[in-house]
Write a protein that holds these residues in place. Sequence first.
Motif, short mmCIF file in Angstrom:
data_model
loop_
_atom_site.label_atom_id
_atom_site.label_comp_id
_atom_site.label_asym_id
_atom_site.label_seq_id
_atom_site.Cartn_x
_atom_site.Cartn_y
_atom_site.Cartn_z
N ARG A 147 0.83 -1.20 0.00
CA ARG A 147 0.00 0.00 0.00
C ARG A 147 0.87 1.25 0.00
O ARG A 147 1.92 1.31 0.66
CB ARG A 147 -0.89 0.03 1.25
N ALA A 186 -2.18 5.46 -11.43
CA ALA A 186 -2.78 4.64 -12.47
C ALA A 186 -1.78 4.31 -13.57
O ALA A 186 -1.75 3.19 -14.10
CB ALA A 186 -3.99 5.36 -13.05
N GLY A 189 0.16 1.32 -12.85
CA GLY A 189 -0.60 0.09 -12.66
C GLY A 189 -1.15 -0.13 -11.27
O GLY A 189 -1.60 -1.24 -10.95
N LEU A 190 -1.13 0.90 -10.42
CA LEU A 190 -1.69 0.75 -9.08
C LEU A 190 -3.21 0.72 -9.15
O LEU A 190 -3.83 1.27 -10.06
CB LEU A 190 -1.22 1.89 -8.18
N THR A 191 -3.82 0.06 -8.19
CA THR A 191 -5.27 -0.09 -8.15
C THR A 191 -5.82 0.41 -6.82
O THR A 191 -5.07 0.86 -5.95
CB THR A 191 -5.66 -1.56 -8.36
N ASP A 192 -7.13 0.32 -6.64
CA ASP A 192 -7.78 0.78 -5.40
C ASP A 192 -7.41 2.22 -5.08
O ASP A 192 -7.20 2.58 -3.91
CB ASP A 192 -7.41 -0.11 -4.21
N ILE A 193 -7.31 3.05 -6.11
CA ILE A 193 -6.90 4.43 -5.91
C ILE A 193 -8.02 5.22 -5.24
O ILE A 193 -9.16 5.22 -5.72
CB ILE A 193 -6.51 5.08 -7.25
N ALA A 206 -3.28 3.96 -2.66
CA ALA A 206 -3.46 2.97 -3.72
C ALA A 206 -2.76 1.67 -3.32
O ALA A 206 -2.01 1.63 -2.33
CB ALA A 206 -2.91 3.48 -5.05
N THR A 207 -2.99 0.63 -4.12
CA THR A 207 -2.40 -0.69 -3.90
C THR A 207 -1.60 -1.10 -5.12
O THR A 207 -2.03 -0.87 -6.26
CB THR A 207 -3.49 -1.74 -3.65
N ARG A 208 -0.44 -1.70 -4.90
CA ARG A 208 0.30 -2.33 -5.99
C ARG A 208 -0.19 -3.76 -6.13
O ARG A 208 -0.08 -4.55 -5.19
CB ARG A 208 1.80 -2.32 -5.72
N PRO A 209 -0.74 -4.13 -7.28
CA PRO A 209 -1.30 -5.49 -7.43
C PRO A 209 -0.27 -6.56 -7.10
O PRO A 209 0.91 -6.44 -7.39
CB PRO A 209 -1.71 -5.54 -8.90
#
Length: 210
Positions: A147, A186, A189-193, A206-209
């Motif tokens: 995170r 974004a 490639g981070l998600t859950d922003i 954000a989260t790194r997948p």
Amino acid sequence: MNLARRTMNAPALAAVYERAWRPALFYLASGRSMDTDRRDAVRTLRLSGPKRVLDLACGPGNFTGHLSRELTGDGRVVGLDYSEPMLAQAIRDNAAPRAGYVRGDARTLPFADGTFDAVCCFGALYLIPDPIRATREMIRVLAPGGRIAISTSHRTPGWFGALSTAVGAAGGLRVFDTETFPALFAEHGLTDIDQQLHRLLQYVSATRPA
């Protein structure tokens, strides 16, 4: 070195930063207390167990020591800052069994890719000479599934936003729009922003997948 960075490197400021300077200024800027910010940092970074955490531009360790108390086992928080007076104050005021402090440049972090399970920078990106490069470095050292969380300046619309940007620039502070950091996350490639705005500050995570 601009006025803002000279101020942050002053031994006199390091001595009062955590107890008075930061709580007062950040409450005026965001309407949030230090305790609220600390609780949200723990929740947003999802801290627990033996996680490895980087607190970038940690100053006198006002978050570093607190975050370290959420960890167990081999968990550890590394507080990194460029200011020697701030780091000396951190060691005096915020030493903890799972906290350590390192002097370094946010633009070229001395860590391998994917070293940390959580990376944060609270209230400092606007002082760093190349904040985008520093943010890319934060993402680089973030492990898969990790995170990232930041708080930094936010330019409000209209005349007040234009005024705050001009005043900040005169003192060496950057004021960011609301698109820069979500877009940067974004792009990598981070998600859950998630982005939240509180007066003059923005909080982005954000989260790194995996």
